[in-house]
Design a protein around this motif. Structure first.
Motif, mmCIF file in Angstrom:
data_model
loop_
_atom_site.group_PDB
_atom_site.id
_atom_site.type_symbol
_atom_site.label_atom_id
_atom_site.label_comp_id
_atom_site.label_asym_id
_atom_site.label_seq_id
_atom_site.Cartn_x
_atom_site.Cartn_y
_atom_site.Cartn_z
ATOM 1 N N GLY A 150 7.853 1.036 -6.856
ATOM 2 C CA GLY A 150 6.518 1.320 -6.657
ATOM 3 C C GLY A 150 5.590 1.453 -7.396
ATOM 4 O O GLY A 150 6.433 1.660 -8.749
ATOM 5 N N ALA A 151 4.526 2.170 -7.811
ATOM 6 C CA ALA A 151 3.442 1.995 -8.322
ATOM 7 C C ALA A 151 3.080 3.995 -8.590
ATOM 8 O O ALA A 151 2.142 4.355 -9.461
ATOM 9 N N GLY A 152 4.091 4.342 -8.529
ATOM 10 C CA GLY A 152 4.029 6.245 -8.261
ATOM 11 C C GLY A 152 2.067 6.679 -7.635
ATOM 12 O O GLY A 152 2.143 6.165 -6.617
ATOM 13 N N TYR A 200 -3.220 -4.448 -5.019
ATOM 14 C CA TYR A 200 -3.386 -5.848 -4.102
ATOM 15 C C TYR A 200 -4.439 -6.116 -3.794
ATOM 16 O O TYR A 200 -4.810 -5.697 -4.078
ATOM 17 N N LEU A 201 -4.698 -7.426 -4.089
ATOM 18 C CA LEU A 201 -5.639 -8.449 -3.844
ATOM 19 C C LEU A 201 -5.806 -8.762 -1.784
ATOM 20 O O LEU A 201 -5.065 -9.420 -2.000
ATOM 21 N N PRO A 202 -6.314 -8.309 -1.093
ATOM 22 C CA PRO A 202 -6.872 -8.509 0.506
ATOM 23 C C PRO A 202 -6.712 -10.339 0.116
ATOM 24 O O PRO A 202 -7.862 -10.467 -0.054
ATOM 25 N N ALA A 203 -5.971 -10.644 1.230
ATOM 26 C CA ALA A 203 -6.368 -11.560 1.224
ATOM 27 C C ALA A 203 -6.958 -11.939 2.671
ATOM 28 O O ALA A 203 -6.693 -12.182 3.219
ATOM 29 N N ALA A 229 0.728 -0.903 -0.351
ATOM 30 C CA ALA A 229 -0.083 -0.007 0.288
ATOM 31 C C ALA A 229 0.897 1.324 -0.095
ATOM 32 O O ALA A 229 0.513 2.333 -1.232
ATOM 33 N N ALA A 230 1.883 1.371 0.965
ATOM 34 C CA ALA A 230 2.779 2.556 0.806
ATOM 35 C C ALA A 230 3.512 2.785 -0.741
ATOM 36 O O ALA A 230 3.893 4.226 -1.077
ATOM 37 N N LYS A 231 3.484 1.188 -1.066
ATOM 38 C CA LYS A 231 4.634 2.078 -2.647
ATOM 39 C C LYS A 231 3.169 2.210 -3.493
ATOM 40 O O LYS A 231 3.617 2.289 -4.875
#
Length: 386
Positions: free
Chosen positions: A382-384, A312-315, A306-308
């Motif tokens: 990261g994804a910016g 993602y899919l919450p597991a 999340a910080a990056k």
């Protein structure tokens, strides 16, 4: 040399093994590509296997396994799922993969179609092809939380469809099917008179949601029953190298399963069976500890992603995170994970190992040491602003 059979030549490579074995050859690599529990085995489990060897109990066992272990698997399933399963329906197998092979061997003829999740565990397709069957992927889309839609599955059913494979908790997704959805999928199989193989390798590890087995909704008579349930102790108790699990069959298949067992393996080795019996019937602190560890690792890894800015899919189950790295993979995640290993010393499983919808995604194993997990994830680009 003569040519191999066509159906063997067509079995695709397992991309999880491809990247993991490359990582094992890379000094100091952080290996997040494979689901290998990292805790020492409980002493009472090891002692039971050793005691079997010490008393030289190394002869054949019954095809289906030692009676006490069959009953232990049945008792656990009855307790966890409330399904009235007798030991006579339980077959001890050398891990869930062998159980999957046995079930498909019983159900698929050459040219038959088997519906498998996309993304889904790669051996669903590999095993189908090895049996001259045709794997057909049913889509699990990001915009639907990677959950199957009954209409999508039904649209793929043809006169050649024989088997529907379900997997919850999911490897690679960490997704868990709800009770209502499981019921609808079993009802779909009943309407079209097809079999169900339920892969429940991660049944012990769900987080704030229940695990619901399709066996709960199976027919009450032998004529209507259609669900095979594949279980393993590899993940639950960390017994990956002992190769021990169980296949719970519909009623009335005893002699047929004996024949299949005899033709492929005869019986499972005795020492792992006694170790498995001790695991199922002895203290359960290993499972509770593993559950806490995987949940804590999931939460810590989710925070890093999340910080990056990485989607993602919450597991809800298993011990994986499914993360979208399409911002850097350039449409070829398989090549990207190899470059990332070479450049950063971190191994991730490429999403395409699990099907075409996995392009751009990676599977992150959460089962190792937290410090290794966080170190590996810290190296992700990261994804910016995403």
């Amino acid at each position: 040399m003569p040519e191999l059979a066509a159906h063997v030549r067509d079995v695709p490579i397992n991309q999880i093994r491809e990247i993991t074995e490359a990582a094992w050859r890379t000094p100091g690599a952080v290996v997040l590509s494979i689901g290998e529990p990292g805790f020492p085995l409980p002493r009472h489990v090891l002692d039971a296997g050793i005691a079997c060897l010490d008393r030289d109990e190394t002869n054949y066992t019954p095809n289906a396994g030692i009676p006490a272990l069959r009953e232990a698997f049945a008792a656990r399933f009855r307790e966890e799922q409330g399904v009235d399963v007798g030991a006579e329906r339980v077959y001890v197998v050398s891990g869930a993969q062998q159980g999957l092979h046995f079930a498909m061997s019983l159900l698929l003829s050459p040219g038959d179609e088997v519906l498998i999740p996309n993304p889904g565990y790669p051996t669903f397709a590999m095993t189908g092809r090895l049996l001259n069957a045709v794997p057909v992927g049913y889509p699990l889309h990001p915009d639907h939380g990677f959950q199957p839609r009954v209409a999508d599955v039904e649209a793929l059913i043809t006169s050649r469809t024989r088997v529907l494979v379900l997997n919850s908790p999911s490897n690679p997704l960490g997704a868990v099917l709800s009770e209502d959805l499981v019921r609808e999928l079993v009802e779909l199989a009943r309407r079209h008179d097809i079999w169900v193989i339920s892969d429940e390798c991660y049944e012990a590890f769900t987080y704030d949601v229940p695990h619901v087995s399709p066996a709960r909704f199976d027919g009450g008579t032998a004529e209507d029953a259609r669900v095979f349930t594949s279980l393993t102790l590899s993940k639950t108790y960390g017994l990956t190298g002992l190769r021990i699990g169980a296949l719970i069959c519909p009623p009335g298949l005893g002699q047929k399963m004996d024949n299949v067992m005899e033709s492929i393996v005869s019986c499972v080795a005795s020492a792992p069976q006694y170790a498995a019996l001790a695991a199922l019937t002895g203290p359960q602190e290993y499972v509770r500890h593993a559950h806490r560890h995987y949940r804590e690792n999931r939460d810590a890894a989710s925070a890093v992603l999340a910080a990056k800015g990485i989607r993602y899919l919450p597991a809800q189950g298993a011990f994986y995170l499914w993360a979208d790295m399409s911002h850097v993979t350039g449409g070829d995640v398989r090549s990207w994970v190899r470059r990332f290993l070479a450049d950063s010393g971190v191994a991730l499983a490429p999403g395409t190992a699990f099907g075409s919808i996995g392009e751009g995604w990676v599977r992150i194993a959460l089962c190792g040491r937290k410090q290794d997990l966080l170190e590996g994830l810290s190296r992700l680009p990261g994804a910016g602003g995403r």
